[in-house]
Design a protein around this motif. Structure first.
Motif, mmCIF file in Angstrom:
data_model
loop_
_atom_site.group_PDB
_atom_site.id
_atom_site.type_symbol
_atom_site.label_atom_id
_atom_site.label_comp_id
_atom_site.label_asym_id
_atom_site.label_seq_id
_atom_site.Cartn_x
_atom_site.Cartn_y
_atom_site.Cartn_z
ATOM 1 N N ARG A 211 16.794 -3.498 -1.026
ATOM 2 C CA ARG A 211 17.762 -3.309 -2.124
ATOM 3 C C ARG A 211 17.825 -1.858 -2.588
ATOM 4 O O ARG A 211 18.702 -1.500 -3.376
ATOM 5 C CB ARG A 211 17.361 -4.189 -3.324
ATOM 6 N N LEU A 212 16.885 -1.040 -2.140
ATOM 7 C CA LEU A 212 16.782 0.330 -2.629
ATOM 8 C C LEU A 212 17.838 1.206 -1.943
ATOM 9 O O LEU A 212 17.582 1.899 -0.966
ATOM 10 C CB LEU A 212 15.369 0.869 -2.362
ATOM 11 N N LYS A 213 19.019 1.183 -2.493
ATOM 12 C CA LYS A 213 20.163 1.837 -1.857
ATOM 13 C C LYS A 213 20.125 3.360 -1.968
ATOM 14 O O LYS A 213 20.843 4.063 -1.258
ATOM 15 C CB LYS A 213 21.469 1.297 -2.435
ATOM 16 N N LYS A 214 19.294 3.897 -2.875
ATOM 17 C CA LYS A 214 19.171 5.343 -3.000
ATOM 18 C C LYS A 214 17.933 5.883 -2.283
ATOM 19 O O LYS A 214 17.731 7.096 -2.233
ATOM 20 C CB LYS A 214 19.111 5.752 -4.475
ATOM 21 N N LEU A 215 17.122 4.985 -1.726
ATOM 22 C CA LEU A 215 15.859 5.410 -1.122
ATOM 23 C C LEU A 215 16.118 6.253 0.116
ATOM 24 O O LEU A 215 16.818 5.843 1.044
ATOM 25 C CB LEU A 215 15.015 4.193 -0.750
ATOM 26 N N ARG A 216 15.531 7.456 0.128
ATOM 27 C CA ARG A 216 15.673 8.377 1.257
ATOM 28 C C ARG A 216 14.434 8.365 2.156
ATOM 29 O O ARG A 216 14.550 8.546 3.356
ATOM 30 C CB ARG A 216 15.944 9.790 0.749
ATOM 31 N N LYS A 217 13.246 8.155 1.550
ATOM 32 C CA LYS A 217 12.012 8.233 2.327
ATOM 33 C C LYS A 217 11.092 7.072 1.959
ATOM 34 O O LYS A 217 10.771 6.883 0.794
ATOM 35 C CB LYS A 217 11.300 9.572 2.072
ATOM 36 N N LEU A 218 10.680 6.322 2.979
ATOM 37 C CA LEU A 218 9.767 5.201 2.792
ATOM 38 C C LEU A 218 8.554 5.396 3.696
ATOM 39 O O LEU A 218 8.662 5.371 4.918
ATOM 40 C CB LEU A 218 10.454 3.874 3.128
ATOM 41 N N TYR A 219 7.396 5.638 3.066
ATOM 42 C CA TYR A 219 6.137 5.835 3.783
ATOM 43 C C TYR A 219 5.215 4.649 3.513
ATOM 44 O O TYR A 219 4.778 4.448 2.382
ATOM 45 C CB TYR A 219 5.423 7.091 3.302
ATOM 46 N N MET A 220 4.916 3.874 4.571
ATOM 47 C CA MET A 220 3.954 2.782 4.424
ATOM 48 C C MET A 220 3.050 2.703 5.644
ATOM 49 O O MET A 220 2.664 1.616 6.076
ATOM 50 C CB MET A 220 4.677 1.459 4.177
ATOM 51 N N ALA A 221 2.681 3.851 6.189
ATOM 52 C CA ALA A 221 1.756 3.882 7.318
ATOM 53 C C ALA A 221 0.378 3.395 6.883
ATOM 54 O O ALA A 221 -0.077 3.678 5.775
ATOM 55 C CB ALA A 221 1.656 5.301 7.876
ATOM 56 N N GLU A 222 -0.283 2.665 7.766
ATOM 57 C CA GLU A 222 -1.651 2.177 7.543
ATOM 58 C C GLU A 222 -1.799 1.562 6.151
ATOM 59 O O GLU A 222 -2.681 1.916 5.373
ATOM 60 C CB GLU A 222 -2.662 3.310 7.751
ATOM 61 N N ALA A 223 -0.920 0.601 5.891
ATOM 62 C CA ALA A 223 -0.931 -0.086 4.594
ATOM 63 C C ALA A 223 -1.206 -1.572 4.758
ATOM 64 O O ALA A 223 -0.963 -2.352 3.848
ATOM 65 C CB ALA A 223 0.407 0.126 3.876
ATOM 66 N N ASN A 224 -1.729 -1.956 5.936
ATOM 67 C CA ASN A 224 -2.093 -3.347 6.224
ATOM 68 C C ASN A 224 -0.883 -4.277 6.181
ATOM 69 O O ASN A 224 -0.971 -5.402 5.705
ATOM 70 C CB ASN A 224 -3.185 -3.832 5.265
ATOM 71 N N LEU A 225 0.239 -3.780 6.707
ATOM 72 C CA LEU A 225 1.437 -4.612 6.787
ATOM 73 C C LEU A 225 1.325 -5.584 7.951
ATOM 74 O O LEU A 225 0.802 -5.250 9.014
ATOM 75 C CB LEU A 225 2.677 -3.744 6.967
ATOM 76 N N ILE A 226 1.838 -6.780 7.755
ATOM 77 C CA ILE A 226 1.877 -7.800 8.807
ATOM 78 C C ILE A 226 3.291 -8.359 8.882
ATOM 79 O O ILE A 226 4.163 -8.010 8.076
ATOM 80 C CB ILE A 226 0.869 -8.933 8.524
ATOM 81 N N GLY A 227 3.507 -9.243 9.858
ATOM 82 C CA GLY A 227 4.802 -9.895 9.958
ATOM 83 C C GLY A 227 5.875 -8.976 10.521
ATOM 84 O O GLY A 227 5.588 -7.908 11.063
#
Length: 446
Positions: A211-227
């Motif tokens: 939903r973040l329509k203004k988001l330019r940069k998303l950093y989630m490296a090594e954040a224990n994401l699954i799925g």
């Protein structure tokens, strides 16, 4: 007729001293607050010029609007201690940067009283404990919050999503071991979000983040994401950088990822992605693409050769196959191309991009003879473990930039060119297979 003007002049002269004295009162109070801060922090040498005889608005660490102090900028000042409550006696404070110091203790809730704060940077310090559940009591004008590289633990509280004007939220490289709230996806003005390098409990990337329509940069490296990566990424129309690397993500690359026209950097390396790279590509200004160390299959899309700004391409250690699109070799901005550990095939072109200086295509199924022009501008060339045949080009003496040349485990034959001795910059050379051994070259000197 001259009495009235004379009386007016006398009245003005009488009131002028009071007028002049009344103006700096705010600055005087603020100066006292700043000097109290200096004393509270044990008079660090970096603030030795803070004294009563000088104007705070002339101190390089202080930001003023006319005579009103609006900002404190104290990065890397070797300051120790905590953040005292009286810092918010600076009623007009909008900017506070305390990064790269030695501040300790819990999150400084005293800052709740800085009602006009818009920018807060507490990064690179030694704050500990949980971010308080009532962090939303910070100024509702806050636009920038940076807590990067501290020792915060626990969850990121849901209330952080009530700081509705945030445009940048930097929480990476802490010790968070709980959860992060999907309600962050309701921060409509958010342009940069960094939750990378934390030990969150295993979590999926929330669909609400799309939903973040203004988001330019998303950093989630090594954040224990699954799925899987959620669909509908195309709704994040402003996205320029996506980094989900070093996670346990599975599934395929979303079909609409490269439809984001503003996309410039994609980092999806070292996950468990499968399937092919989507063919639909409208992002033609990408600079860096790293899809390495996955389980991706298929070929490199033809759309990659349309890139006008690509400098780095890494797709090594996957299961790609087929030929490399002709135009990709010639992208004029491409500097680093690492494609090792796949099943690519085909021959190398006689012409490559003018800025290519690192080329690693080792451990593939490339074949044919080596073009004479291959190493003209390259700094590193690794073609080992392929099916190249014929001789090493006699023009190798013109490959004067070459520092690393690896060509072992191919079908190359013939004598090793004596002109290798002309490569003064060569530091690493690996040759074997059917190559002749009667060359006078002393490789120990290379």
């Amino acid at each position: 007729m001259t009495i009235i003007p004379l009386l007016s002049l006398l009245l003005l002269l009488f009131l002028l001293p009071f007028y002049v004295i009344s103006q700096p009162i705010t600055t005087q109070n603020d100066q006292t607050t700043l000097l109290n801060l200096k004393h509270f922090w044990s008079n660090p040498p970096s603030l030795s010029h803070w004294n009563q005889s000088s104007d705070p608005c002339g101190w390089p660490e202080i930001i003023c609007d006319a005579t009103t102090i609006t900002g404190i900028d104290l990065p890397d000042k070797n300051i120790e201690g905590t953040v005292p409550p009286f810092i918010c006696d600076l009623k007009n404070l909008t900017y506070l940067d305390l990064n790269y110091n030695y501040f300790t203790g819990d999150f400084p809730t005293a800052l709740y009283n800085c009602k006009n704060l818009q920018y807060l940077n507490l990064s690179l310090n030694f704050f500990v404990g949980r971010i308080p559940d009532d962090i939303s009591r910070l100024s509702q004008e806050l636009r920038y919050l940076d807590l990067y590289n501290n020792n915060f633990t626990g969850d990121i509280p849901v209330s952080i999503s009530r700081l509705s004007k945030l445009s940048s939220l930097q929480l990476h490289m802490n010790l968070f071991n709980g959860s992060f709230p999907e309600e962050i996806g309701y921060l409509n003005d958010l342009e940069e979000l960094n939750l990378a390098y934390n030990g969150f409990k295993p979590s999926r990337l929330p669909p609400a983040f799309t939903r973040l329509k203004k988001l330019r940069k998303l950093y989630m490296a090594e954040a224990n994401l699954i799925g899987e990566i959620p669909g509908n990424l195309s709704s994040m129309v402003a996205l320029e950088l996506l980094d989900l690397s070093i996670n346990q993500i599975n599934g395929s690359i979303p079909s609409d990822l490269f439809m984001l026209k503003n996309l410039t950097e994609v980092y999806l390396y070292k996950t468990n992605l499968t399937g092919e790279i989507p063919d639909s590509i409208e992002a033609v200004n990408m600079t860096r693409i790293d899809l390495s160390e996955n389980k991706l299959t298929g070929k490199i899309p033809d759309g990659f050769e349309k890139q006008t700004s690509l400098t780095n391409l890494a797709v090594f250690d996957n299961k790609f196959s087929g030929a490399i699109p002709d135009g990709l070799w010639k992208v004029s901005t491409l500097a680093i191309m690492i494609m090792s550990g796949n099943s690519f095939s085909g021959e190398l072109p006689h012409e490559m991009g003018p800025k290519l200086w690192i080329l690693d295509i080792s451990n593939n199924n490339f074949s044919g003879e080596l073009p004479h022009e291959l190493g003209l501008k390259l700094w590193m060339l690794d073609i080992s473990n392929n099916k190249f045949s014929g001789q090493i080009p006699t023009a190798i003496s013109s490959w004067t930039s070459l520092r690393v040349f690896k060509a072992s485990y191919n079908l190359l034959d013939g004598a090793i060119p004596e002109d290798l001795t002309a490569l003064q910059n060569l530091q690493t050379l690996l040759l074997d297979g059917k190559l002749g051994t009667n060359s006078p070259v002393d490789y120990r000197k290379l």
